[in-house]
Enzyme design. Structure first.
Site, PDB file in Angstrom:
ATOM      1  N   THR A 131      41.618  -3.185  28.075  1.00 51.75           N
ATOM      2  CA  THR A 131      43.008  -3.410  28.483  1.00 51.75           C
ATOM      3  C   THR A 131      43.697  -4.477  27.645  1.00 51.75           C
ATOM      4  O   THR A 131      44.890  -4.369  27.357  1.00 51.75           O
ATOM      5  CB  THR A 131      43.059  -3.820  29.971  1.00 51.75           C
ATOM      6  OG1 THR A 131      42.583  -2.732  30.763  1.00 51.75           O
ATOM      7  CG2 THR A 131      44.462  -4.174  30.401  1.00 51.75           C
TER       8      THR A 131
ATOM      9  N   ASP B  77      38.197   2.341  25.798  1.00 50.16           N
ATOM     10  CA  ASP B  77      38.379   1.911  27.171  1.00 50.16           C
ATOM     11  C   ASP B  77      36.975   1.601  27.663  1.00 50.16           C
ATOM     12  O   ASP B  77      36.050   2.389  27.435  1.00 50.16           O
ATOM     13  CB  ASP B  77      39.006   3.045  27.982  1.00 50.16           C
ATOM     14  CG  ASP B  77      39.315   2.665  29.421  1.00 50.16           C
ATOM     15  OD1 ASP B  77      38.410   2.125  30.096  1.00 50.16           O
ATOM     16  OD2 ASP B  77      40.433   2.931  29.880  1.00 50.16           O
ATOM     17  N   SER B  78      36.771   0.478  28.339  1.00 52.28           N
ATOM     18  CA  SER B  78      35.401   0.104  28.682  1.00 52.28           C
ATOM     19  C   SER B  78      34.748   1.067  29.669  1.00 52.28           C
ATOM     20  O   SER B  78      33.540   1.017  29.864  1.00 52.28           O
ATOM     21  CB  SER B  78      35.329  -1.331  29.214  1.00 52.28           C
ATOM     22  OG  SER B  78      35.844  -1.431  30.521  1.00 52.28           O
TER      23      SER B  78
ATOM     24  N   THR C 241      37.546  -4.856  31.289  1.00 50.58           N
ATOM     25  CA  THR C 241      36.921  -5.482  32.457  1.00 50.58           C
ATOM     26  C   THR C 241      36.058  -4.534  33.288  1.00 50.58           C
ATOM     27  O   THR C 241      35.178  -4.991  34.005  1.00 50.58           O
ATOM     28  CB  THR C 241      37.983  -6.099  33.387  1.00 50.58           C
ATOM     29  OG1 THR C 241      38.860  -5.063  33.871  1.00 50.58           O
ATOM     30  CG2 THR C 241      38.792  -7.152  32.654  1.00 50.58           C
ATOM     31  N   ASP C 242      36.303  -3.217  33.222  1.00 53.59           N
ATOM     32  CA  ASP C 242      35.577  -2.309  34.112  1.00 53.59           C
ATOM     33  C   ASP C 242      34.068  -2.401  33.943  1.00 53.59           C
ATOM     34  O   ASP C 242      33.315  -2.348  34.922  1.00 53.59           O
ATOM     35  CB  ASP C 242      36.037  -0.861  33.901  1.00 53.59           C
ATOM     36  CG  ASP C 242      37.361  -0.573  34.596  1.00 53.59           C
ATOM     37  OD1 ASP C 242      37.800  -1.412  35.397  1.00 53.59           O
ATOM     38  OD2 ASP C 242      37.955   0.495  34.340  1.00 53.59           O
TER      39      ASP C 242
ATOM     40  N   THR D  28      18.965  -4.653  46.182  1.00 55.67           N
ATOM     41  CA  THR D  28      19.674  -4.460  47.433  1.00 55.67           C
ATOM     42  C   THR D  28      21.107  -3.995  47.204  1.00 55.67           C
ATOM     43  O   THR D  28      21.745  -4.353  46.210  1.00 55.67           O
ATOM     44  CB  THR D  28      19.699  -5.742  48.279  1.00 55.67           C
ATOM     45  OG1 THR D  28      20.376  -5.486  49.516  1.00 55.67           O
ATOM     46  CG2 THR D  28      20.396  -6.877  47.557  1.00 55.67           C
ATOM     47  N   GLN D  29      21.601  -3.198  48.142  1.00 56.83           N
ATOM     48  CA  GLN D  29      23.003  -2.795  48.119  1.00 56.83           C
ATOM     49  C   GLN D  29      23.901  -3.898  48.675  1.00 56.83           C
ATOM     50  O   GLN D  29      25.119  -3.840  48.514  1.00 56.83           O
ATOM     51  CB  GLN D  29      23.199  -1.532  48.966  1.00 56.83           C
ATOM     52  CG  GLN D  29      22.452  -0.309  48.461  1.00 56.83           C
ATOM     53  CD  GLN D  29      22.636   0.892  49.369  1.00 56.83           C
ATOM     54  OE1 GLN D  29      23.504   0.905  50.229  1.00 56.83           O
ATOM     55  NE2 GLN D  29      21.809   1.915  49.193  1.00 56.83           N
ATOM     56  N   CYS D  30      23.320  -4.876  49.323  1.00 56.45           N
ATOM     57  CA  CYS D  30      24.108  -5.937  49.963  1.00 56.45           C
ATOM     58  C   CYS D  30      24.746  -6.851  48.916  1.00 56.45           C
ATOM     59  O   CYS D  30      24.208  -7.035  47.827  1.00 56.45           O
ATOM     60  CB  CYS D  30      23.224  -6.769  50.884  1.00 56.45           C
ATOM     61  SG  CYS D  30      22.505  -5.832  52.251  1.00 56.45           S
TER      62      CYS D  30
END
Length: 334
Positions: free
Chosen positions: A20, A65-66, A99-100, A270-272
């Site tokens: 960007t 584009d990232s 940034t993505d 972990t997904q947390c």
């Protein structure tokens, strides 16, 4: 405690990958554009009171584009950093990146550039340079100023005046000036006392394939088998809580065991948003350990993904890869 000071950067290589920060309008919307070096020189020249190190510029090809970032591109970016430091005698590197996937790339480079005797800073912007309220120049200037004040060798992520450890953070917002945040991940282990020579930044790397599979209620063995049979060399298993999964599903556990027999390295994270993996706390976690799943401790998805690419790409023996996964190499577990 005495704070450690590091030499101020004297010559910075700016590697522009796209993203960007340098995008301009096209018929299909914002797209990566060449010519950012001239825009950057004009901007910095127009701020005579700003003290930044001397810098040179390299435009990577292609500009992307990232969202289109790949592990293959990482290897070319890694080579560009090494060339800048070892051949062109730059003492620091600034990477301009979308940034993505910036957190992924910065984490990956943390492992790809182990031992590099120079700081590497990643930054970008949420709005293109030149548009109203853009954060582009404040991030570029802030990163250059930080390098001019001296940074430790290794990879850093700079955004909106904040310096973050790439192996401990993630992009958590798609808006505003603070898209990145350090995650409160726990589950640290012993730091590796000595790294294999193959992991030194000056050693060649191979392209590898790593998959990611988030667990959801009712996930079937067939979905895991699809990943296993896709040609991956490693798998990041995003588990529930402290590292639990469908432990009462014999077919799912059998598939994980098959992955181990095929030499596929499976690592649980972990997904947390906070905490980490402790596979031996619950039976549902210990059963995963029993079929060869390794603990990712408090590693983020970005960190473990980049770490696996680096370990496997270095050509290490499988047993050594499995050992190093659970040891701290550059702050990802501490």
């Amino acid at each position: 405690m005495t704070s450690v000071s590091y030499p101020a950067a004297q010559r910075v290589m700016v590697l522009y990958t796209g993203g960007t920060i340098g995008m301009q309008a096209s018929a299909s919307g914002l797209a990566p554009a060449s010519g950012f070096e001239a825009r950057m020189r004009e901007q910095l020249t127009g701020q005579p009171g700003l003290s930044v190190p001397d810098w040179c510029f390299r435009e990577m090809a292609p500009l992307i584009d990232s969202a289109n970032m790949t592990p293959e591109y990482w290897l070319r970016l890694r080579d560009a950093v090494v060339e800048a430091v070892d051949v062109q005698q730059c003492d620091s590197v600034l990477v301009l990146h979308g940034t993505d996937t910036l957190a992924y790339s910065a984490a990956a480079m943390s492992f790809q550039l182990l031992g590099l005797p120079a700081p590497v800073v990643f930054t970008g912007s949420m709005l293109p340079a030149g548009v109203p309220d853009s954060d582009a120049w404040e991030n570029v200037c802030g990163a250059l100023v930080a390098l001019g004040q001296g940074l430790a060798p290794g990879v850093h992520l700079h955004f909106h005046g904040e310096m973050l450890s790439p192996t401990r953070c993630a992009k958590i917002r798609s808006f505003g000036r603070h898209p990145f945040a350090a995650l409160n991940r726990t589950g640290g282990v012993a730091k590796a006392q000595a790294l294999p020579a193959q992991l030194n930044y000056c050693q060649a790397r191979q392209l590898t394939t790593v998959g990611v599979l988030p667990l959801v209620p009712g996930i079937a063995a067939a979905q895991l088998d699809g990943m296993i049979d896709s040609g991956i060399q490693a798998l990041v298993l995003e588990c529930f809580g402290s590292g639990t999964g469908p432990s009462d599903n014999p077919a799912f556990l059998a598939s994980l065991q098959r992955a181990e027999k095929l030499g596929i390295v499976v690592v649980a994270v972990t997904q947390c948003h906070e905490g980490g993996v402790e596979l031996d706390v619950y039976e549902a976690g210990s059963r995963l350990r029993g079929v060869g799943v390794l603990s990712g401790g408090g590693m983020t998805r970005e960190a473990v993904f980049g770490k696996l690419h680096a370990l496997l790409g270095a050509g290490l023996e499988l047993a050594e890869v499995r050992r190093l996964v659970e040891l701290d190499l550059c702050g990802e577990l501490s």
